[in-house]
Scaffold this motif. Structure first.
Motif, PDB file in Angstrom:
ATOM      1  N   LEU A  42      -7.303   7.039  -1.129  1.00 42.30           N
ATOM      2  CA  LEU A  42      -8.117   5.850  -1.349  1.00 42.30           C
ATOM      3  C   LEU A  42      -7.491   4.633  -0.681  1.00 42.30           C
ATOM      4  O   LEU A  42      -8.179   3.827  -0.056  1.00 42.30           O
ATOM      5  CB  LEU A  42      -8.288   5.591  -2.850  1.00 42.30           C
ATOM      6  N   ARG A  43      -6.176   4.528  -0.795  1.00 37.40           N
ATOM      7  CA  ARG A  43      -5.487   3.398  -0.149  1.00 37.40           C
ATOM      8  C   ARG A  43      -5.640   3.480   1.370  1.00 37.40           C
ATOM      9  O   ARG A  43      -5.920   2.467   2.024  1.00 37.40           O
ATOM     10  CB  ARG A  43      -4.011   3.385  -0.550  1.00 37.40           C
ATOM     11  N   SER A  44      -5.448   4.665   1.924  1.00 37.65           N
ATOM     12  CA  SER A  44      -5.550   4.844   3.381  1.00 37.65           C
ATOM     13  C   SER A  44      -6.941   4.452   3.887  1.00 37.65           C
ATOM     14  O   SER A  44      -7.074   3.790   4.923  1.00 37.65           O
ATOM     15  CB  SER A  44      -5.261   6.294   3.765  1.00 37.65           C
ATOM     16  N   ARG A  50      -5.815  -3.108 -10.470  1.00 43.66           N
ATOM     17  CA  ARG A  50      -5.621  -1.810 -11.132  1.00 43.66           C
ATOM     18  C   ARG A  50      -4.791  -0.837 -10.294  1.00 43.66           C
ATOM     19  O   ARG A  50      -3.947  -0.130 -10.816  1.00 43.66           O
ATOM     20  CB  ARG A  50      -6.999  -1.201 -11.420  1.00 43.66           C
ATOM     21  N   LEU A  51      -5.034  -0.807  -8.992  1.00 44.32           N
ATOM     22  CA  LEU A  51      -4.412   0.224  -8.155  1.00 44.32           C
ATOM     23  C   LEU A  51      -3.490  -0.332  -7.084  1.00 44.32           C
ATOM     24  O   LEU A  51      -2.885   0.440  -6.339  1.00 44.32           O
ATOM     25  CB  LEU A  51      -5.505   1.081  -7.494  1.00 44.32           C
ATOM     26  N   GLY A  52      -3.405  -1.642  -6.972  1.00 47.76           N
ATOM     27  CA  GLY A  52      -2.566  -2.223  -5.927  1.00 47.76           C
ATOM     28  C   GLY A  52      -3.121  -1.999  -4.537  1.00 47.76           C
ATOM     29  O   GLY A  52      -2.396  -2.029  -3.548  1.00 47.76           O
ATOM     30  N   ILE A  53      -4.434  -1.764  -4.455  1.00 44.01           N
ATOM     31  CA  ILE A  53      -5.107  -1.556  -3.171  1.00 44.01           C
ATOM     32  C   ILE A  53      -5.793  -2.846  -2.747  1.00 44.01           C
ATOM     33  O   ILE A  53      -6.533  -3.447  -3.528  1.00 44.01           O
ATOM     34  CB  ILE A  53      -6.138  -0.415  -3.273  1.00 44.01           C
ATOM     35  N   THR A  54      -5.531  -3.279  -1.516  1.00 49.35           N
ATOM     36  CA  THR A  54      -6.176  -4.476  -0.977  1.00 49.35           C
ATOM     37  C   THR A  54      -7.149  -4.052   0.117  1.00 49.35           C
ATOM     38  O   THR A  54      -6.753  -3.836   1.268  1.00 49.35           O
ATOM     39  CB  THR A  54      -5.137  -5.453  -0.403  1.00 49.35           C
ATOM     40  N   PRO A  55      -8.423  -3.883  -0.221  1.00 49.67           N
ATOM     41  CA  PRO A  55      -9.397  -3.397   0.771  1.00 49.67           C
ATOM     42  C   PRO A  55      -9.494  -4.323   1.988  1.00 49.67           C
ATOM     43  O   PRO A  55      -9.456  -5.542   1.850  1.00 49.67           O
ATOM     44  CB  PRO A  55     -10.716  -3.381  -0.008  1.00 49.67           C
ATOM     45  N   LYS A  86     -16.170  -1.009   5.567  1.00 52.62           N
ATOM     46  CA  LYS A  86     -16.641  -0.609   4.252  1.00 52.62           C
ATOM     47  C   LYS A  86     -17.804  -1.510   3.857  1.00 52.62           C
ATOM     48  O   LYS A  86     -17.662  -2.732   3.799  1.00 52.62           O
ATOM     49  CB  LYS A  86     -15.517  -0.747   3.210  1.00 52.62           C
ATOM     50  N   VAL A  87     -18.967  -0.911   3.588  1.00 52.26           N
ATOM     51  CA  VAL A  87     -20.205  -1.663   3.356  1.00 52.26           C
ATOM     52  C   VAL A  87     -20.700  -1.447   1.932  1.00 52.26           C
ATOM     53  O   VAL A  87     -20.722  -0.318   1.447  1.00 52.26           O
ATOM     54  CB  VAL A  87     -21.304  -1.209   4.341  1.00 52.26           C
ATOM     55  N   GLY A  88     -21.097  -2.529   1.270  1.00 59.43           N
ATOM     56  CA  GLY A  88     -21.642  -2.386  -0.073  1.00 59.43           C
ATOM     57  C   GLY A  88     -22.322  -3.656  -0.531  1.00 59.43           C
ATOM     58  O   GLY A  88     -22.536  -4.588   0.251  1.00 59.43           O
ATOM     59  N   PHE A  89     -22.676  -3.687  -1.816  1.00 61.85           N
ATOM     60  CA  PHE A  89     -23.306  -4.852  -2.424  1.00 61.85           C
ATOM     61  C   PHE A  89     -22.415  -5.391  -3.537  1.00 61.85           C
ATOM     62  O   PHE A  89     -21.882  -4.626  -4.336  1.00 61.85           O
ATOM     63  CB  PHE A  89     -24.672  -4.473  -3.018  1.00 61.85           C
ATOM     64  N   GLY A  90     -22.251  -6.705  -3.582  1.00 65.97           N
ATOM     65  CA  GLY A  90     -21.464  -7.317  -4.653  1.00 65.97           C
ATOM     66  C   GLY A  90     -20.019  -6.851  -4.667  1.00 65.97           C
ATOM     67  O   GLY A  90     -19.510  -6.426  -5.711  1.00 65.97           O
ATOM     68  N   LEU A  91     -19.365  -6.929  -3.534  1.00 61.89           N
ATOM     69  CA  LEU A  91     -18.024  -6.353  -3.404  1.00 61.89           C
ATOM     70  C   LEU A  91     -16.897  -7.269  -3.879  1.00 61.89           C
ATOM     71  O   LEU A  91     -15.747  -6.849  -3.906  1.00 61.89           O
ATOM     72  CB  LEU A  91     -17.769  -5.964  -1.936  1.00 61.89           C
ATOM     73  N   GLY A  92     -17.214  -8.500  -4.239  1.00 59.17           N
ATOM     74  CA  GLY A  92     -16.169  -9.415  -4.681  1.00 59.17           C
ATOM     75  C   GLY A  92     -15.387  -8.870  -5.858  1.00 59.17           C
ATOM     76  O   GLY A  92     -14.147  -8.913  -5.881  1.00 59.17           O
ATOM     77  N   ASN A  93     -16.094  -8.321  -6.840  1.00 59.63           N
ATOM     78  CA  ASN A  93     -15.439  -7.784  -8.025  1.00 59.63           C
ATOM     79  C   ASN A  93     -14.659  -6.520  -7.688  1.00 59.63           C
ATOM     80  O   ASN A  93     -13.562  -6.292  -8.207  1.00 59.63           O
ATOM     81  CB  ASN A  93     -16.462  -7.492  -9.116  1.00 59.63           C
ATOM     82  N   ASP A  94     -15.215  -5.681  -6.811  1.00 61.36           N
ATOM     83  CA  ASP A  94     -14.519  -4.454  -6.414  1.00 61.36           C
ATOM     84  C   ASP A  94     -13.164  -4.783  -5.793  1.00 61.36           C
ATOM     85  O   ASP A  94     -12.160  -4.126  -6.054  1.00 61.36           O
ATOM     86  CB  ASP A  94     -15.365  -3.665  -5.409  1.00 61.36           C
ATOM     87  N   ARG A  95     -13.154  -5.808  -4.969  1.00 64.71           N
ATOM     88  CA  ARG A  95     -11.927  -6.203  -4.289  1.00 64.71           C
ATOM     89  C   ARG A  95     -10.847  -6.589  -5.304  1.00 64.71           C
ATOM     90  O   ARG A  95      -9.697  -6.166  -5.210  1.00 64.71           O
ATOM     91  CB  ARG A  95     -12.218  -7.378  -3.352  1.00 64.71           C
ATOM     92  N   SER A  96     -11.237  -7.399  -6.289  1.00 67.65           N
ATOM     93  CA  SER A  96     -10.246  -7.907  -7.236  1.00 67.65           C
ATOM     94  C   SER A  96      -9.741  -6.830  -8.195  1.00 67.65           C
ATOM     95  O   SER A  96      -8.544  -6.750  -8.474  1.00 67.65           O
ATOM     96  CB  SER A  96     -10.827  -9.080  -8.029  1.00 67.65           C
ATOM     97  N   VAL A  97     -10.641  -5.967  -8.683  1.00 66.00           N
ATOM     98  CA  VAL A  97     -10.196  -4.959  -9.647  1.00 66.00           C
ATOM     99  C   VAL A  97      -9.369  -3.865  -8.978  1.00 66.00           C
ATOM    100  O   VAL A  97      -8.450  -3.310  -9.592  1.00 66.00           O
ATOM    101  CB  VAL A  97     -11.383  -4.339 -10.428  1.00 66.00           C
ATOM    102  N   LEU A  98      -9.658  -3.554  -7.731  1.00 63.89           N
ATOM    103  CA  LEU A  98      -8.856  -2.550  -7.026  1.00 63.89           C
ATOM    104  C   LEU A  98      -7.432  -3.037  -6.815  1.00 63.89           C
ATOM    105  O   LEU A  98      -6.469  -2.280  -6.948  1.00 63.89           O
ATOM    106  CB  LEU A  98      -9.495  -2.203  -5.679  1.00 63.89           C
ATOM    107  N   LYS A  99      -7.298  -4.312  -6.508  1.00 62.07           N
ATOM    108  CA  LYS A  99      -5.960  -4.870  -6.324  1.00 62.07           C
ATOM    109  C   LYS A  99      -5.211  -4.909  -7.652  1.00 62.07           C
ATOM    110  O   LYS A  99      -4.034  -4.552  -7.730  1.00 62.07           O
ATOM    111  CB  LYS A  99      -6.055  -6.268  -5.723  1.00 62.07           C
TER     112      LYS A  99
END
Length: 202
Positions: free
Chosen positions: A92-94, A118-123, A103-116
């Motif tokens: 997932l990180r890779s 919870r998982l330390g992933i910075t999309p 990476k394409v989606g809708f309403g990605l602002g929240n996805d960005r913050s929770v991934l960082k």
């Protein structure tokens, strides 16, 4: 006498149903073989659909422990990653941090913050279609339902009951798999359709 007002929902109800991906083209990534196939497919793409799902919170002050599921889709397949499967986190990180993979989606602002968080992933290299499609003259964001009606002339059916179901469950239902997969997949198809309108003669 003036004609009765016709709402957007009334118009949408007359459109044919958006078919979506079938279960045969959806993989819940649980095994090493699943991970290998997902990595080969996703990292070879130029763009993928992206979304995440979290178990809803119902009590006041309750903090979400999501995301619980991350969905990534190519043009013909969707890969669903339960976040509880730690073996999937390196892939997932890779994928999500790959700068050359859109990476394409809708309403990605929240996805960005929770991934960082919870998982330390910075999309990297995210395109939020909800913002991109609204244009400079519109306020607010465009949702997937409106975009599907506009680009495909179809009605995207999204069950609120499924959308607010338990995404942290050990076993996901067929309804959940279809809902989650198509959230990510439809974003990629809409991106492809939008690109065509921006090309000469499109």
């Amino acid at each position: 006498m003036s004609a009765p007002a016709v709402s957007r929902d009334d118009l949408a109800a007359e459109l044919p149903l958006y078919p979506g991906l079938p279960l045969a083209q959806i993989t819940l990534v649980l095994t090493e073989a699943d991970l290998a196939a997902a990595g080969q497919s996703l990292l070879a793409a130029d763009a993928i659909g992206f979304d995440s799902e979290s178990k809803p919170t119902f009590r006041k002050g309750e903090v979400s422990t999501g995301p619980h599921l991350i969905q990534l889709a190519t043009d013909d397949h969707a890969w669903l990653f339960p976040v509880s499967n730690a073996a999937a986190h390196p892939l997932l990180r890779s994928v999500l941090e790959a700068p050359g993979l859109l990476k394409v989606g809708f309403g990605l602002g929240n996805d960005r913050s929770v991934l960082k968080a919870r998982l330390g992933i910075t999309p990297q290299n995210l395109l939020d279609l909800g913002e991109t499609l609204r244009g400079p003259a519109h306020h607010g964001t465009v949702g997937a339902k409106v975009a599907v009606a506009h680009f495909f002339g179809q009605r995207l059916q999204k069950s609120k009951k499924t959308g607010t179901s338990n995404w942290a469950a050990r076993q996901l239902s067929e309804r959940q798999l279809l809902y989650a997969a198509n959230d990510a997949h439809v974003a990629l198809l809409l991106y492809r359709a939008w690109l065509k309108t921006r090309q000469p003669g499109g």
